[in-house]
Design an enzyme around this catalytic site. Structure first.
Site, PDB file in Angstrom:
ATOM      1  CE  LYS A  69      -4.060  -2.103   2.113  1.00 55.08           C
ATOM      2  NZ  LYS A  69      -5.036  -2.075   3.198  1.00 55.08           N
ATOM      3  N   GLY A 132      -0.097   1.021  12.020  1.00 52.91           N
ATOM      4  CA  GLY A 132       0.317   0.573  10.689  1.00 52.91           C
ATOM      5  C   GLY A 132      -0.573   1.196   9.628  1.00 52.91           C
ATOM      6  CG  ASN A 154       1.518   0.758  17.448  1.00 55.60           C
ATOM      7  OD1 ASN A 154       0.866  -0.248  17.196  1.00 55.60           O
ATOM      8  ND2 ASN A 154       2.697   1.007  16.891  1.00 55.60           N
ATOM      9  CB  THR A 156       6.384   0.715  17.956  1.00 54.70           C
ATOM     10  OG1 THR A 156       6.611  -0.681  17.820  1.00 54.70           O
ATOM     11  CG2 THR A 156       7.692   1.473  17.839  1.00 54.70           C
ATOM     12  CG  MET A 223      -9.661  -2.634  11.444  1.00 55.74           C
ATOM     13  SD  MET A 223      -8.465  -1.621  10.568  1.00 55.74           S
ATOM     14  CE  MET A 223      -8.935   0.005  11.122  1.00 55.74           C
ATOM     15  N   GLY A 245     -14.081  -7.401  11.230  1.00 57.64           N
ATOM     16  CA  GLY A 245     -13.867  -6.417  10.167  1.00 57.64           C
ATOM     17  C   GLY A 245     -14.389  -6.818   8.798  1.00 57.64           C
TER      18      GLY A 245
HETATM   19  P1  NDP Z   1       0.798  -3.251   9.426  1.00 54.21           P
HETATM   20  O1  NDP Z   1       1.766  -4.369   9.273  1.00 54.21           O
HETATM   21  O2  NDP Z   1       0.982  -2.010   8.641  1.00 54.21           O
HETATM   22  O3  NDP Z   1       0.701  -2.824  10.983  1.00 54.21           O
HETATM   23  C1  NDP Z   1       0.647  -3.795  11.970  1.00 54.21           C
HETATM   24  C2  NDP Z   1       0.240  -3.163  13.298  1.00 54.21           C
HETATM   25  O4  NDP Z   1       0.021  -4.240  14.232  1.00 54.21           O
HETATM   26  C3  NDP Z   1       1.304  -2.266  13.924  1.00 54.21           C
HETATM   27  O5  NDP Z   1       0.651  -1.261  14.663  1.00 54.21           O
HETATM   28  C4  NDP Z   1       2.046  -3.238  14.846  1.00 54.21           C
HETATM   29  O6  NDP Z   1       2.693  -2.632  15.933  1.00 54.21           O
HETATM   30  C5  NDP Z   1       0.892  -4.054  15.353  1.00 54.21           C
HETATM   31  N1  NDP Z   1       1.322  -5.388  15.823  1.00 54.21           N
HETATM   32  C6  NDP Z   1       1.782  -6.421  15.086  1.00 54.21           C
HETATM   33  N2  NDP Z   1       2.058  -7.471  15.860  1.00 54.21           N
HETATM   34  C7  NDP Z   1       1.763  -7.096  17.130  1.00 54.21           C
HETATM   35  C8  NDP Z   1       1.840  -7.746  18.393  1.00 54.21           C
HETATM   36  N3  NDP Z   1       2.296  -9.002  18.501  1.00 54.21           N
HETATM   37  N4  NDP Z   1       1.456  -7.073  19.505  1.00 54.21           N
HETATM   38  C9  NDP Z   1       0.993  -5.795  19.392  1.00 54.21           C
HETATM   39  N5  NDP Z   1       0.898  -5.115  18.223  1.00 54.21           N
HETATM   40  C10 NDP Z   1       1.285  -5.764  17.103  1.00 54.21           C
HETATM   41  O7  NDP Z   1      -0.617  -3.916   9.114  1.00 54.21           O
HETATM   42  P2  NDP Z   1      -1.956  -3.160   8.659  1.00 54.21           P
HETATM   43  O8  NDP Z   1      -2.061  -1.920   9.439  1.00 54.21           O
HETATM   44  O9  NDP Z   1      -2.022  -3.086   7.188  1.00 54.21           O
HETATM   45  O10 NDP Z   1      -3.079  -4.216   9.102  1.00 54.21           O
HETATM   46  C11 NDP Z   1      -3.426  -4.392  10.459  1.00 54.21           C
HETATM   47  C12 NDP Z   1      -4.616  -5.343  10.560  1.00 54.21           C
HETATM   48  O11 NDP Z   1      -5.775  -4.771   9.952  1.00 54.21           O
HETATM   49  C13 NDP Z   1      -4.376  -6.678   9.840  1.00 54.21           C
HETATM   50  O12 NDP Z   1      -4.853  -7.696  10.697  1.00 54.21           O
HETATM   51  C14 NDP Z   1      -5.239  -6.595   8.599  1.00 54.21           C
HETATM   52  O13 NDP Z   1      -5.720  -7.862   8.212  1.00 54.21           O
HETATM   53  C15 NDP Z   1      -6.387  -5.707   9.076  1.00 54.21           C
HETATM   54  N6  NDP Z   1      -7.015  -4.968   7.967  1.00 54.21           N
HETATM   55  C16 NDP Z   1      -8.348  -5.174   7.731  1.00 54.21           C
HETATM   56  C17 NDP Z   1      -8.993  -4.497   6.733  1.00 54.21           C
HETATM   57  C18 NDP Z   1     -10.442  -4.739   6.503  1.00 54.21           C
HETATM   58  O14 NDP Z   1     -10.956  -4.286   5.461  1.00 54.21           O
HETATM   59  N7  NDP Z   1     -11.157  -5.378   7.416  1.00 54.21           N
HETATM   60  C19 NDP Z   1      -8.286  -3.549   5.845  1.00 54.21           C
HETATM   61  C20 NDP Z   1      -6.889  -3.367   6.188  1.00 54.21           C
HETATM   62  C21 NDP Z   1      -6.277  -4.096   7.206  1.00 54.21           C
HETATM   63  P3  NDP Z   1       4.207  -2.093  15.814  1.00 54.21           P
HETATM   64  O15 NDP Z   1       4.078  -0.747  15.160  1.00 54.21           O
HETATM   65  O16 NDP Z   1       4.674  -2.048  17.205  1.00 54.21           O
HETATM   66  O17 NDP Z   1       4.952  -3.067  14.960  1.00 54.21           O
END
Ligand code: NDP
Length: 277
Positions: A69, A132, A154, A156, A223, A245
């Protein structure tokens, strides 16, 4: 005059799990449109080449999913306001020599909350967990609905602060309090709506939320879809209302469909279909 069949695709890596071909197929059938929509696996380091190949094959548009994206944002020659703010693109329109980048994730989320779940966001206290692409895509659309405040958290926390700095002027302009709070220090039973925009559930990871953040009048929205996540299980244990979601997924697809075809598809039956699958 014979209708010209238009071609579309969703590009990602991995992509086999994507429901987008099925969703767009259902929309097209209902609208009586001739359309092809395929899932395209792009090598991680060849996103641009994949897009150029699809354009040369006369595609009219494409959806973009993980992990492309941000790259899609940089590849687009023009951006919608939502894409510009999120600095992420999930929908391409290919027009003449232009690649127009849109972001329909936030629109999809807000439409699901308001139209399907009947939540009036105006004046509400919202917690958004995650920083994210999905969280960033949602913030502008949430702010537009004039909640009382929007709290970001978040794992981080620096990333939440960066988003806050970027969005603060717009939030102030709308009189919305935009805060960043450490996930372990959230006020208890304060929020009307708690949105999980992290991918923690993919790894069955616990977000570290205190049980007391939830209460029986709040909606916990994840989501993620397709399985009951730890977040949803925790919210239910505290008698909160919950939603996955899938509605957001279908609504963001509906907005992409509208951008391409200027037809607003009916979403309820599609959401019901996937929720009961
Ligand atoms: P990104 O990879 O861009 O971001 C991931 C996020 O999750 C970050 O904030 C990260 O934190 C956090 N994270 C990951 N692992 C952990 C953990 N073990 N503990 C705590 N926080 C964690 O992903 P996206 O933002 O693109 O997607 C996030 C979710 O949203 C996904 O599950 C995706 O499937 C869902 N989604 C659903 C949509 C829908 O239409 N329903 C559309 C888009 C996404 P950190 O910054 O600390 O790494």
């Amino acid at each position: 005059m014979t209708e010209v069949k238009k071609n579309f695709a969703v590009i990602g890596n991995p992509i086999h799990h994507s429901l987008s071909p099925e969703i767009h197929g259902m929309f097209a059938k209902e609208a009586g449109l001739l359309m092809d929509y395929e899932a395209v696996l792009s090598p991680l380091d060849e996103f641009q080449l994949t897009v150029e190949t699809l354009i040369s094959q006369k595609l009219s548009g494409a959806n973009i999913t993980l992990p492309f994206k941000k790259e899609a944002y940089h590849l687009a020659s023009q951006h919608s306001q939502h894409a510009k703010i999120a600095e992420a693109v999930n929908t391409f329109e290919f027009k003449d020599k232009e690649i127009i980048g849109h972001n329909t994730d936030g629109i999809g989320l807000v439409r699901d909350l308001e139209q399907n779940l009947h939540i009036d966001l105006h004046g509400k206290k919202i917690l958004l967990i995650g920083a994210g692409g999905a969280a960033e895509g949602a913030i502008y659309s949430l702010l537009e609905k004039n909640p009382l405040d929007l709290t970001l958290t978040n794992r981080t926390i620096e990333k939440s602060n960066i988003i806050k700095n970027k969005m603060n002027d717009y939030a102030k302009h709308l009189n919305v309090n935009l805060n960043v709070v450490d996930i372990t220090k959230l006020p208890q039973q304060y929020f009307d709506l708690i949105i999980n925009a992290t991918s923690a559930s993919l790894h069955e990871a616990d977000l570290g939320l205190d049980n007391k953040v939830f209460h029986d009048q709040c909606l916990a929205y994840d989501m993620m879809y397709g399985k009951e996540t730890l977040f949803i299980k925790q919210a239910k244990s505290q008698h909160a209302k919950t939603s996955d979601g899938i509605g957001m997924l279908v609504e963001q697809a509906a907005e992409a469909f509208y951008i391409w075809h200027h037809i607003k598809p009916q979403t309820k039956s599609v959401i019901d279909f996937f929720r009961n699958k």
